[in-house]
Design a protein around this motif. Structure first.
Motif, PDB file in Angstrom:
ATOM      1  N   MET A  25       0.819  -1.213   0.000  1.00 26.97           N
ATOM      2  CA  MET A  25       0.000   0.000   0.000  1.00 26.97           C
ATOM      3  C   MET A  25       0.851   1.260   0.000  1.00 26.97           C
ATOM      4  O   MET A  25       0.467   2.276  -0.581  1.00 26.97           O
ATOM      5  N   GLY A  26       2.020   1.210   0.648  1.00 25.65           N
ATOM      6  CA  GLY A  26       2.883   2.386   0.668  1.00 25.65           C
ATOM      7  C   GLY A  26       3.333   2.776  -0.725  1.00 25.65           C
ATOM      8  O   GLY A  26       3.311   3.954  -1.097  1.00 25.65           O
ATOM      9  N   ILE A  27       3.746   1.785  -1.514  1.00 25.44           N
ATOM     10  CA  ILE A  27       4.146   2.061  -2.898  1.00 25.44           C
ATOM     11  C   ILE A  27       2.959   2.554  -3.702  1.00 25.44           C
ATOM     12  O   ILE A  27       3.049   3.545  -4.442  1.00 25.44           O
ATOM     13  N   ARG A  28       1.831   1.909  -3.532  1.00 25.35           N
ATOM     14  CA  ARG A  28       0.643   2.241  -4.310  1.00 25.35           C
ATOM     15  C   ARG A  28       0.153   3.667  -4.028  1.00 25.35           C
ATOM     16  O   ARG A  28      -0.244   4.391  -4.940  1.00 25.35           O
ATOM     17  N   HIS A  29       0.222   4.100  -2.776  1.00 19.28           N
ATOM     18  CA  HIS A  29      -0.292   5.423  -2.422  1.00 19.28           C
ATOM     19  C   HIS A  29       0.512   6.554  -3.059  1.00 19.28           C
ATOM     20  O   HIS A  29       0.019   7.670  -3.180  1.00 19.28           O
ATOM     21  N   GLY A  30       1.727   6.269  -3.469  1.00 26.30           N
ATOM     22  CA  GLY A  30       2.548   7.331  -4.036  1.00 26.30           C
ATOM     23  C   GLY A  30       2.411   7.531  -5.522  1.00 26.30           C
ATOM     24  O   GLY A  30       3.084   8.396  -6.088  1.00 26.30           O
ATOM     25  N   PHE A  31       1.562   6.771  -6.196  1.00 28.67           N
ATOM     26  CA  PHE A  31       1.501   6.846  -7.649  1.00 28.67           C
ATOM     27  C   PHE A  31       1.096   8.236  -8.159  1.00 28.67           C
ATOM     28  O   PHE A  31       1.469   8.623  -9.266  1.00 28.67           O
ATOM     29  N   GLY A  32       0.339   8.990  -7.377  1.00 29.38           N
ATOM     30  CA  GLY A  32      -0.029  10.335  -7.801  1.00 29.38           C
ATOM     31  C   GLY A  32       1.173  11.236  -8.011  1.00 29.38           C
ATOM     32  O   GLY A  32       1.120  12.191  -8.805  1.00 29.38           O
ATOM     33  N   MET A  33       2.288  10.941  -7.330  1.00 30.98           N
ATOM     34  CA  MET A  33       3.488  11.766  -7.472  1.00 30.98           C
ATOM     35  C   MET A  33       4.162  11.562  -8.824  1.00 30.98           C
ATOM     36  O   MET A  33       5.022  12.350  -9.221  1.00 30.98           O
ATOM     37  N   TRP A  34       3.795  10.511  -9.541  1.00 31.61           N
ATOM     38  CA  TRP A  34       4.373  10.248 -10.856  1.00 31.61           C
ATOM     39  C   TRP A  34       3.559  10.879 -11.991  1.00 31.61           C
ATOM     40  O   TRP A  34       4.005  10.889 -13.128  1.00 31.61           O
ATOM     41  N   LEU A  35       2.370  11.390 -11.687  1.00 33.37           N
ATOM     42  CA  LEU A  35       1.515  11.926 -12.744  1.00 33.37           C
ATOM     43  C   LEU A  35       2.216  13.032 -13.533  1.00 33.37           C
ATOM     44  O   LEU A  35       2.322  12.960 -14.762  1.00 33.37           O
ATOM     45  N   ALA A  36       2.698  14.051 -12.835  1.00 27.58           N
ATOM     46  CA  ALA A  36       3.299  15.195 -13.526  1.00 27.58           C
ATOM     47  C   ALA A  36       4.584  14.813 -14.265  1.00 27.58           C
ATOM     48  O   ALA A  36       4.724  15.129 -15.462  1.00 27.58           O
ATOM     49  N   ALA A 146      -1.087  -0.316   9.482  1.00 30.18           N
ATOM     50  CA  ALA A 146       0.228  -0.560   8.887  1.00 30.18           C
ATOM     51  C   ALA A 146       0.280  -0.048   7.451  1.00 30.18           C
ATOM     52  O   ALA A 146       1.278   0.534   7.022  1.00 30.18           O
ATOM     53  N   GLY A 147      -0.795  -0.284   6.702  1.00 26.19           N
ATOM     54  CA  GLY A 147      -0.849   0.245   5.350  1.00 26.19           C
ATOM     55  C   GLY A 147      -0.781   1.758   5.338  1.00 26.19           C
ATOM     56  O   GLY A 147      -0.141   2.372   4.475  1.00 26.19           O
ATOM     57  N   SER A 148      -1.392   2.381   6.323  1.00 21.42           N
ATOM     58  CA  SER A 148      -1.357   3.833   6.434  1.00 21.42           C
ATOM     59  C   SER A 148       0.040   4.313   6.804  1.00 21.42           C
ATOM     60  O   SER A 148       0.523   5.324   6.289  1.00 21.42           O
ATOM     61  N   PHE A 149       0.684   3.585   7.724  1.00 18.63           N
ATOM     62  CA  PHE A 149       2.049   3.943   8.082  1.00 18.63           C
ATOM     63  C   PHE A 149       2.956   3.804   6.870  1.00 18.63           C
ATOM     64  O   PHE A 149       3.898   4.588   6.693  1.00 18.63           O
ATOM     65  N   GLY A 150       2.672   2.811   6.022  1.00 17.31           N
ATOM     66  CA  GLY A 150       3.432   2.663   4.793  1.00 17.31           C
ATOM     67  C   GLY A 150       3.324   3.889   3.910  1.00 17.31           C
ATOM     68  O   GLY A 150       4.303   4.329   3.305  1.00 17.31           O
ATOM     69  N   GLN A 151       2.130   4.475   3.854  1.00 15.30           N
ATOM     70  CA  GLN A 151       1.950   5.697   3.069  1.00 15.30           C
ATOM     71  C   GLN A 151       2.786   6.825   3.657  1.00 15.30           C
ATOM     72  O   GLN A 151       3.490   7.540   2.940  1.00 15.30           O
ATOM     73  N   PHE A 152       2.736   6.983   4.966  1.00 16.28           N
ATOM     74  CA  PHE A 152       3.520   8.028   5.629  1.00 16.28           C
ATOM     75  C   PHE A 152       5.014   7.803   5.415  1.00 16.28           C
ATOM     76  O   PHE A 152       5.776   8.741   5.152  1.00 16.28           O
ATOM     77  N   LEU A 153       5.437   6.546   5.504  1.00 13.42           N
ATOM     78  CA  LEU A 153       6.852   6.213   5.377  1.00 13.42           C
ATOM     79  C   LEU A 153       7.340   6.363   3.943  1.00 13.42           C
ATOM     80  O   LEU A 153       8.447   6.854   3.689  1.00 13.42           O
ATOM     81  N   MET A 154       6.492   5.940   2.983  1.00 15.25           N
ATOM     82  CA  MET A 154       6.941   5.860   1.597  1.00 15.25           C
ATOM     83  C   MET A 154       6.830   7.181   0.838  1.00 15.25           C
ATOM     84  O   MET A 154       7.569   7.387  -0.124  1.00 15.25           O
ATOM     85  N   MET A 155       5.923   8.079   1.254  1.00 18.04           N
ATOM     86  CA  MET A 155       5.757   9.308   0.490  1.00 18.04           C
ATOM     87  C   MET A 155       7.047  10.120   0.405  1.00 18.04           C
ATOM     88  O   MET A 155       7.488  10.479  -0.692  1.00 18.04           O
ATOM     89  N   PRO A 156       7.689  10.442   1.531  1.00 23.82           N
ATOM     90  CA  PRO A 156       8.945  11.193   1.418  1.00 23.82           C
ATOM     91  C   PRO A 156      10.021  10.413   0.668  1.00 23.82           C
ATOM     92  O   PRO A 156      10.794  10.994  -0.105  1.00 23.82           O
ATOM     93  N   LEU A 157      10.070   9.087   0.893  1.00 26.38           N
ATOM     94  CA  LEU A 157      11.062   8.266   0.206  1.00 26.38           C
ATOM     95  C   LEU A 157      10.858   8.295  -1.297  1.00 26.38           C
ATOM     96  O   LEU A 157      11.816   8.486  -2.069  1.00 26.38           O
ATOM     97  N   GLU A 158       9.618   8.143  -1.747  1.00 22.39           N
ATOM     98  CA  GLU A 158       9.346   8.145  -3.179  1.00 22.39           C
ATOM     99  C   GLU A 158       9.619   9.524  -3.779  1.00 22.39           C
ATOM    100  O   GLU A 158      10.125   9.638  -4.903  1.00 22.39           O
TER     101      GLU A 158
END
Length: 405
Positions: A25-36, A146-158
């Motif tokens: 879920m962490g990887i999946r939540h960041g897909f919006g950052m790839w749009l632009a 945990a899936g939500s924490f993955g979003q928090f953890l992965m957003m800055p990383l991505e």
């Protein structure tokens, strides 16, 4: 003990299951950052990207039903291994696809199928079978948190990966990272699926599916989940571009998505815990009504980084908090024998909503130059979903005679 009744430890199930959901879920939540970056570099429209994301959500929903059936029949372990391999292949394809068609097939179909095999329906099936009813809703809340924490953890990383390596290399790094699901899956090898003692079943998958479709409360839960998908995927994919259109920096968008993930840790855990004490239909109705109110206020107040952060924090509390009470209600009504399949079917409705949320966002933006109509739809649907969940009956379904599997 090697018989089918032996259970895995709660700690093992929660640690392995929650970590898998965190990655997927962490990887999946960041897909919006790839749009632009993708649309600008490839010369594609936002609708092209949004269509691939919409296909991904629909693919996730369709394969989720069959992935749930496989997990109920053969165990989650095999489904998780296949899902991890598909996820890595899909992320590599997302990075390297030269045409919109290939982009839709890899980013859409492959990653969608991978998510079906590595997220909630499969993990919740293990939780339902391995954890007692008295702690089931709480455990589902932990996994969702945990899936939500993955979003928090992965957003800055991505965000940093894109900035430092470029969007293509960043996706290839994520493709390698998602393969960590493979060793984690070994911690979810359930007794009875891999030995000589088969799982005893009193109902076939067909009977379970037909029974659910005839039950009004199941259909109400399914309809409400459509709205959840519409709202969260529209916001998750299109909010970075919405903020950019209004002059806010990409850092504001990445911070906003990270805040959604952080506060959703608390929201999903609270929803799961409250689900042990309160009627789940009341929790769900509150969440949907509250979302409608929060979006309305967000659109009415002047847009600024602070208003975005406040919106993200409050919406984050409501983000995936529908997941534990919805799935716990399904388990409470029908039992856990076919929980992954039935959860997959409910989630299919969620993904149809996701399809329309993300696709309409891109389509209406390209045709009208604004996201306003989709925001208004999200508000109206939130009110409707709140009303739909109020009449749900959560008691165990009455079965006059056992049905042979």
């Amino acid at each position: 003990m090697h018989d089918a009744t032996r259970k895995l430890s709660i700690a093992q199930v929660l640690i392995c299951g929650a970590t898998i959901v965190t990655l997927s879920m962490g990887i999946r939540h960041g897909f919006g950052m790839w749009l632009a970056p993708i649309t600008q570099d490839m010369g594609w429209t936002r609708q092209t990207f949004a269509l691939a994301m919409a296909i991904q959500n629909l693919s996730w929903g369709i394969f989720g039903i069959f992935g749930g059936m496989m997990a109920d029949r053969f165990g989650a372990f095999r489904v998780l291994i296949l899902g991890a391999l598909l996820y890595a292949l899909g992320l590599a394809g997302m990075a390297l696809s030269p045409t919109p068609l290939l982009f839709s097939l890899t980013t859409g179909v492959l990653i969608g199928a991978a998510q079906a095999g590595t997220t909630y329906a499969v993990i919740y099936g293990v939780l339902g079978r391995q954890i007692s009813a008295e702690r089931r809703s709480w455990a589902m809340g932990v996994a969702a948190a945990a899936g939500s924490f993955g979003q928090f953890l992965m957003m800055p990383l991505e965000g940093q990966l894109i900035a430092q390596l470029g969007w293509q290399t960043a996706l290839l790094v994520l493709a390698a990272m998602v393969l960590l699901i493979v060793p984690l899956a070994f911690g979810l090898r359930e007794p009875g699926f891999h030995g000589s003692a088969p799982i005893q079943r009193t109902q076939s998958a067909g009977h379970a599916f037909a029974e659910a479709l005839r039950y009004k409360s199941f259909l109400l839960l399914t309809a409400g989940y459509f709205v959840c998908g519409f709202q969260v995927v529209f916001i998750g994919v299109h909010m970075p571009s919405y903020l950019k259109d209004h002059g806010l920096s990409p850092q504001v968008a990445s911070t906003a998505l990270a805040l959604i993930g952080l506060f959703n840790v608390f929201g999903t855990y609270a929803a799961g815990t409250l689900g042990q004490r309160m009627a789940k239909r009341h929790i769900l109705a509150f969440i949907y009504f509250a979302r409608a109110v929060v979006i309305t206020i967000f659109l009415l107040v002047p847009l600024s980084p602070m208003s975005v952060y406040v919106f993200s924090a409050v919406m984050g509390t409501l983000w995936l908090s529908t997941v534990p009470p919805t799935n716990a209600a399904v388990a409470q009504i029908f039992g856990v024998q076919h929980l992954s399949m039935l959860s997959g079917f409910v989630f299919f409705s969620h993904q149809i909503g996701s399809f329309f949320g993300v696709w309409l966002g891109g389509y209406l933006y390209d045709t009208s130059g604004s996201y306003d109509i989709v925001w208004y739809l999200a508000i109206a649907l939130g009110v409707a979903a709140g009303l739909i969940n109020l009449p749900v009956r959560e008691g165990a379904i009455a079965r006059p005679t056992p049905q042979a599997a």
